[in-house]
Design an enzyme around this catalytic site. Structure first.
Site, PDB file in Angstrom:
ATOM      1  N   GLY A  21       0.817  -1.202   0.000  1.00  0.00           N
ATOM      2  CA  GLY A  21       0.000   0.000   0.000  1.00  0.00           C
ATOM      3  C   GLY A  21       0.850   1.251   0.000  1.00  0.00           C
ATOM      4  N   ARG A  25       7.276   1.878   1.036  1.00  0.00           N
ATOM      5  CA  ARG A  25       7.642   0.466   1.215  1.00  0.00           C
ATOM      6  C   ARG A  25       8.067  -0.127  -0.125  1.00  0.00           C
ATOM      7  NH1 ARG A  25       3.066  -2.875   3.663  1.00  0.00           N
ATOM      8  NH2 ARG A  25       3.400  -1.440   5.395  1.00  0.00           N
ATOM      9  N   ARG A  44       1.528  11.130  -8.868  1.00  0.00           N
ATOM     10  CA  ARG A  44       0.898  11.201  -7.552  1.00  0.00           C
ATOM     11  C   ARG A  44       1.773  10.581  -6.459  1.00  0.00           C
ATOM     12  NH1 ARG A  44      -4.963  12.002  -7.513  1.00  0.00           N
ATOM     13  NH2 ARG A  44      -5.664  12.506  -9.620  1.00  0.00           N
ATOM     14  N   ARG A  88      -0.211  -8.604  -3.393  1.00  0.00           N
ATOM     15  CA  ARG A  88      -0.278  -7.509  -2.411  1.00  0.00           C
ATOM     16  C   ARG A  88       0.555  -7.892  -1.192  1.00  0.00           C
ATOM     17  NH1 ARG A  88      -1.986  -3.748   0.952  1.00  0.00           N
ATOM     18  NH2 ARG A  88      -3.259  -4.286   2.766  1.00  0.00           N
ATOM     19  N   SER A  91      -0.048  -4.592   5.415  1.00  0.00           N
ATOM     20  CA  SER A  91      -0.146  -4.754   6.863  1.00  0.00           C
ATOM     21  C   SER A  91      -1.615  -4.909   7.234  1.00  0.00           C
ATOM     22  CB  SER A  91       0.466  -3.550   7.586  1.00  0.00           C
ATOM     23  OG  SER A  91      -0.172  -2.353   7.194  1.00  0.00           O
ATOM     24  N   ASP A 205      -0.652  -4.569  14.005  1.00  0.00           N
ATOM     25  CA  ASP A 205      -1.269  -4.231  15.288  1.00  0.00           C
ATOM     26  C   ASP A 205      -2.329  -5.279  15.600  1.00  0.00           C
ATOM     27  OD1 ASP A 205      -4.082  -2.712  14.388  1.00  0.00           O
ATOM     28  OD2 ASP A 205      -2.449  -2.456  12.962  1.00  0.00           O
ATOM     29  N   ARG A 218       6.716  -0.597   9.981  1.00  0.00           N
ATOM     30  CA  ARG A 218       5.853  -1.119   8.923  1.00  0.00           C
ATOM     31  C   ARG A 218       6.484  -0.934   7.553  1.00  0.00           C
ATOM     32  NH1 ARG A 218      -0.193   0.672  11.111  1.00  0.00           N
ATOM     33  NH2 ARG A 218       0.330   0.443  13.307  1.00  0.00           N
TER      34      ARG A 218
END
Length: 233
Positions: A21, A25, A44, A88, A91, A205, A218
């Protein structure tokens, strides 16, 4: 050729794309694991990279947050850039007690509170599932790497700050292992276009214990999930 969201030209993107996402990362993963890296997108700030991993051509690109965002990027990758599989790597929040911080969830299917599938005009409820051959390979590599992993359903929600505090418990009561915001749209898009998709999630989490990792952790420390994805790409 480019799209409103991707400046890449045909041929710059591999047939398999790893999709976190967070675009940072994607940047970390590309710079850490790939050789001969080329950045193909910055529109973007949704960063995308192509390089090689153990001699294989692999691309990595952010998806952004939520089903509308991954719906856009996955559709363009599948339909306009010749991508055959998207994995994908995200997290999630754990929903049940025996799923712990930093465990890896290999999503067999995705439930949702989204209306994403209404566009297909189906006469019922669509069950969005991953591609079994990718799932099978991911399980094999998780075992090989001695990763603490779980296989099962997740809930892909449109809502992060939910005013109904009992919602996650209801999904947990149906066996959902974790909550995230993208996989249903990814699986449904792949199915509609005849492509492959899989989701690997690291537990960031816990909604059971209230434990959590930091944003930097993350971004840079969920390497077990990343390495599994690279091995099956």
């Amino acid at each position: 050729m480019s799209t409103p969201h991707n400046q890449a030209q045909v041929g710059e993107i591999a047939q398999t794309v790893l999709m976190p996402g967070d675009p940072l990362r994607a940047k970390f993963l590309a710079e850490t694991y790939l050789e001969d890296v080329h950045q193909f997108n910055a529109v973007r700030n949704m960063l995308g990279y192509t390089g090689t991993y153990k001699g294989k051509k692999v691309s990595i690109m952010g998806s952004g947050m939520g089903q509308p965002s991954i719906g856009i990027y996955s559709h363009e990758l599948f339909s306009q850039y010749g991508v055959e599989a998207i994995i994908r790597i995200g997290s999630c929040g754990a929903l049940i007690e025996n799923v712990h911080l930093r465990d890896v969830i290999i999503a067999q299917g995705a439930c949702t509170d989204s209306n994403f599938a209404h566009q297909f005009e189906l006469p019922g409820t669509y069950s969005a599932i991953s591609s079994y051959d990718l799932l099978e390979k991911a399980v094999a590599h998780a075992k090989e790497k001695n990763v603490n992993y779980h296989v099962g359903n997740i809930i892909a929600s449109d809502i992060f700050y939910h005013f109904n505090q009992g919602t996650t418990q209801k999904w947990a009561s149906m066996g959902c292992l974790g909550v995230e915001m993208e996989s249903y749209a990814l699986f449904a898009t792949a199915a509609r276009l005849g492509k492959k998709a899989l989701t690997l999630l690291t537990v960031s989490d816990s909604l059971v214990t209230d434990e959590q990792t930091t944003p930097e952790e993350r971004e840079k420390t969920f390497t077990a999930m990343m390495e599994i994805a690279l091995e099956i790409a």
